[in-house]
Design a protein around this motif. Structure first.
Motif, PDB file in Angstrom:
ATOM      1  N   ILE A  99       0.835  -1.202   0.000  1.00  0.00           N
ATOM      2  CA  ILE A  99       0.000   0.000   0.000  1.00  0.00           C
ATOM      3  C   ILE A  99       0.871   1.254   0.000  1.00  0.00           C
ATOM      4  N   ILE A 100       1.911   1.275   0.845  1.00  0.00           N
ATOM      5  CA  ILE A 100       2.804   2.438   0.895  1.00  0.00           C
ATOM      6  C   ILE A 100       3.487   2.644  -0.449  1.00  0.00           C
ATOM      7  N   LEU A 180      -4.895  10.406   1.153  1.00  0.00           N
ATOM      8  CA  LEU A 180      -4.118   9.896   2.285  1.00  0.00           C
ATOM      9  C   LEU A 180      -5.027   9.264   3.336  1.00  0.00           C
ATOM     10  N   ILE A 181      -6.220   9.837   3.529  1.00  0.00           N
ATOM     11  CA  ILE A 181      -7.190   9.237   4.461  1.00  0.00           C
ATOM     12  C   ILE A 181      -7.565   7.836   4.001  1.00  0.00           C
ATOM     13  N   LEU A 182      -7.849   7.703   2.716  1.00  0.00           N
ATOM     14  CA  LEU A 182      -8.243   6.411   2.169  1.00  0.00           C
ATOM     15  C   LEU A 182      -7.118   5.394   2.309  1.00  0.00           C
ATOM     16  N   ILE A 187      -4.447   0.687   5.419  1.00  0.00           N
ATOM     17  CA  ILE A 187      -3.375   0.164   6.267  1.00  0.00           C
ATOM     18  C   ILE A 187      -3.927  -0.253   7.634  1.00  0.00           C
ATOM     19  N   ILE A 188      -4.804   0.578   8.201  1.00  0.00           N
ATOM     20  CA  ILE A 188      -5.409   0.248   9.500  1.00  0.00           C
ATOM     21  C   ILE A 188      -6.188  -1.064   9.409  1.00  0.00           C
ATOM     22  N   TYR A 189      -6.952  -1.232   8.331  1.00  0.00           N
ATOM     23  CA  TYR A 189      -7.718  -2.466   8.150  1.00  0.00           C
ATOM     24  C   TYR A 189      -6.794  -3.680   8.073  1.00  0.00           C
ATOM     25  N   ILE A 190      -5.706  -3.551   7.304  1.00  0.00           N
ATOM     26  CA  ILE A 190      -4.776  -4.684   7.148  1.00  0.00           C
ATOM     27  C   ILE A 190      -4.163  -5.063   8.489  1.00  0.00           C
ATOM     28  N   ILE A 191      -3.750  -4.061   9.262  1.00  0.00           N
ATOM     29  CA  ILE A 191      -3.145  -4.340  10.576  1.00  0.00           C
ATOM     30  C   ILE A 191      -4.136  -5.042  11.500  1.00  0.00           C
ATOM     31  N   ILE A 192      -5.366  -4.512  11.579  1.00  0.00           N
ATOM     32  CA  ILE A 192      -6.380  -5.104  12.458  1.00  0.00           C
ATOM     33  C   ILE A 192      -6.704  -6.533  12.018  1.00  0.00           C
ATOM     34  N   LEU A 193      -6.886  -6.721  10.706  1.00  0.00           N
ATOM     35  CA  LEU A 193      -7.200  -8.052  10.190  1.00  0.00           C
ATOM     36  C   LEU A 193      -6.115  -9.053  10.547  1.00  0.00           C
ATOM     37  N   CYS A 194      -4.860  -8.649  10.354  1.00  0.00           N
ATOM     38  CA  CYS A 194      -3.758  -9.590  10.553  1.00  0.00           C
ATOM     39  C   CYS A 194      -3.412  -9.778  12.024  1.00  0.00           C
ATOM     40  N   LEU A 412     -15.934  -1.326   1.042  1.00  0.00           N
ATOM     41  CA  LEU A 412     -16.569  -0.785   2.246  1.00  0.00           C
ATOM     42  C   LEU A 412     -15.711   0.319   2.866  1.00  0.00           C
ATOM     43  N   ILE A 413     -14.387   0.149   2.843  1.00  0.00           N
ATOM     44  CA  ILE A 413     -13.486   1.180   3.364  1.00  0.00           C
ATOM     45  C   ILE A 413     -13.617   2.459   2.544  1.00  0.00           C
TER      46      ILE A 413
END
Length: 441
Positions: A99-100, A180-182, A187-194, A412-413
Motif C-alpha cells: 500500500i505504501i 491519504l485518508i483512504l 493500512i489500518i484495516y490490514i493491521i487489524i485483520l492480521c 466498504l473502506i
C-alpha cells in the motif's frame, strides 16, 4: 422531451455491445440530424476543434509517457526493497508495504494501470512465498493500485477538470488529504485483520540478510530508493501547488524526469523508448477519441435543451441539496458497475455540475467525491478494471473468486472514506484555500 431519449438510446447501444465512443457518436449523430439537419455537422466540427485545441489535455500523453517510462526505470524495484525492510515485521507487513509503495508510485506516475501492474509483479510473489491469503493479496493490490484515481497527479483529474470547468490545480491539491485518508484506512484495516486473523498475513519471523544490515545501512538504502520518486512528486505536484507551473508544464517536467531516470538507472534503450511511445499513443488516442465522442454527445444534448430540461425536472421534485447530492453519487456508483471512468465523467458530470453549483455546493469538493466513487468503481464487478489488471499479473492459483472476495472489504473502506469527506468538506477545501492565500501574499 426529445433530448431525454438520448440517454436510453445511448445505454441500449452500450448494452448491445457497441464501444462507448461509437455509442456516444452514434446517439449524437442520429438525434443531431433529426433535430438540426445538416447544421449538426457544423456543431460537430466546432466540438472537435474545441477538444483538439484544449492545451490542458496535452498533459494526458505526458502523464501516460511518464508512467510508461517509470515502469522501466528500476525505481519500483528499489522502492519495494526499501519499504519491505521497515514493514516486514509488522502484522500484514508485506501488504502494508505494498500500500505504501502504491501511494508513492501513484504520486509519481498518475497512471492507475502502471501502478497496479508494477506493484503487483513485485509484491505478489513475496506475499505468496510467505503464505498470505489470496483474498488479502487481491484486495491489497487492487485497492492500492487504483489509488492513482484519488492521489495526485492523476490522468483522471486532467480529464475531469475541463469537463467540470474547475481548476485542475485545485483538484490535485484538494484530493491530497482524501487520498491519504483512504490509504491510511487501508493500512489500518490490514493491521487489524492480521492481528486478529494472523493466517491472512503472517508476520515474518525468519532471519535473513536484511536483519544483518545496520540502521545506517538501512537508512542509506531507503534514502537512495526514496529520492527519485520524491523528486518526481515535487517536480509534478510541488510545481503545481507552489504555482510554479501549469498542469501541462508539470506533466512535461515529469515526463522529462522519467526519461532522465531511465538513463541514470541504465534502463533506457531504443526498444523501451519505442514501447513507451507506442503505449502512450495508444492510450492517449483512446482517451481523446472518447473525449471527442462525449463532447459531441453533450453538445447535442445541450443544444436540444436537455440541460434546461434536466434543471426543470430536478427543481420540480423540490429535492433538498443533500438528497440531490446523494442521488447523484448513487447514480455514479451504480454506473461504475457497467461503465469505465471516462464514460462516467463524460455522460454525467456535464449534467450534474451545474445543478450542484446551483444548490450551493463547492464544485471541487463534489469532484473529489466523484473521484472516490470512481475509485470504488475500479473494484466493483462486473467491469472492475482493477481486477482485470490483477488478472494480467497474478499467477493462476489466485482465482477470480478470491479477487472478488478480497476487494469487498476495501469497497466498504472507500464508502467510509466517502462519508468522512462528506461530513468534513474541509478535507478537500482547506489546502487549496490555504495555498491560494499563500500565493496571494
Amino acid at each position: 422531451m426529445l433530448s431525454l431519449l438520448m440517454f436510453p438510446a445511448l445505454f441500449v447501444l452500450i448494452f448491445l455491445g457497441f464501444p462507448v465512443a461509437f455509442s456516444l457518436i452514434g446517439s449524437a449523430f442520429i438525434f443531431g440530424i433529426f433535430t438540426f439537419g445538416d447544421a449538426v455537422f457544423f456543431q460537430f466540427i466546432s466540438k472537435i476543434e474545441g477538444i483538439a485545441s484544449n492545451f490542458i489535455l496535452a498533459a494526458v500523453p505526458l502523464f501516460v509517457f511518464m508512467g510508461s517510462m517509470l515502469e522501466r526505470s528500476g525505481i519500483a524495484k528499489q522502492l519495494f526493497s526499501a519499504i519491505h525492510m521497515w514493514t516486514r515485521r509488522l502484522p500484514g507487513g508485506l501488504a502494508i508495504g505494498a500500500i505504501i509503495m502504491c501511494i508513492i508510485f501513484a504520486a509519481s506516475t498518475g497512471v492507475i494501470g502502471a501502478t497496479e501492474s508494477v506493484v503487483g509483479l513485485l509484491a505478489i510473489p513475496a506475499m505468496l512465498k510467505h503464505k498470505y491469503s489470496h483474498s488479502l493479496i487481491s484486495g491489497t493490490i487492487c485497492a492500492g493500485g487504483s489509488l492513482g484515481t484519488i492521489i495526485p497527479p492523476s490522468v483522471v483529474v486532467v480529464v475531469l477538470g475541463p469537463i467540470a470547468d474547475v481548476s485542475i490545480g485545485d483538484l490535485m491539491v484538494g484530493m491530497i488529504f482524501p487520498g491519504l485518508i483512504l490509504a491510511s484506512l487501508y493500512i489500518i484495516y490490514i493491521i487489524i485483520l492480521c492481528i486478529f486473523r494472523p493466517e491472512n498475513g503472517p508476520t515474518i519471523t525468519e532471519e535473513d540478510e536484511i536483519d544483518r544490515l545496520s540502521f545506517n545501512q538501512k537508512m542509506l538504502i531507503t534514502f537512495k530508493a526514496l529520492v527519485p520518486p520524491l523528486l518526481m512528486i515535487f517536480s509534478v505536484l510541488g510545481s503545481i501547488m507552489l504555482g510554479w507551473a501549469a498542469p501541462t508544464e508539470a506533466a512535461a517536467l515529469g515526463a522529462a524526469g522519467a526519461l532522465i531516470l531511465s538513463v541514470i538507472y541504465k534502463k533506457f534503450t531504443l526498444k523501451t523508448f519505442k514501447e513507451a511511445l507506442i503505449k502512450t499513443i495508444t492510450i492517449t488516442a483512446m482517451i481523446m477519441f472518447i473525449l471527442m465522442a462525449g463532447s459531441l454527445f453533450t453538445g447535442v444534448f445541450a443544444a436540444t435543451g436537455g440541460m434546461s430540461l434536466m434543471k426543470e425536472i430536478v427543481n420540480s421534485f423540490n429535492l433538498s441539496p443533500w438528497f440531490l447530492l446523494f442521488a447523484f453519487l448513487g447514480i455514479i456508483f451504480i454506473a461504475g458497475f457497467f461503465l469505465e471512468w471516462i464514460s462516467i465523467l463524460l455522460i454525467f458530470i456535464p449534467i450534474f455540475i451545474p445543478l450542484i453549483v446551483q444548490v450551493g455546493f463547492d464544485p471541487v469538493w463534489f469532484c473529489v467525491l466523484v473521484l472516490i466513487m470512481i475509485q470504488t468503481s475500479y473494484l466493483t464487478p462486473p467491469m472492475a478494471p482493477a481486477i482485470f489488471y490483477l488478472r494480467g499479473v497474478s499467477p493462476a492459483e489466485i482465482t477470480l473468486s478470491s479477487m472478488y472476495k478480497g476487494v469487498i472489504p476495501f469497497v466498504l473502506i472507500q464508502i467510509v472514506a466517502l462519508i468522512v469527506v462528506l461530513i468534513f468538506p474541509e478535507t478537500v477545501t482547506w489546502l487549496p484555500e490555504r495555498l491560494l492565500g499563500f500565493e496571494g501574499q
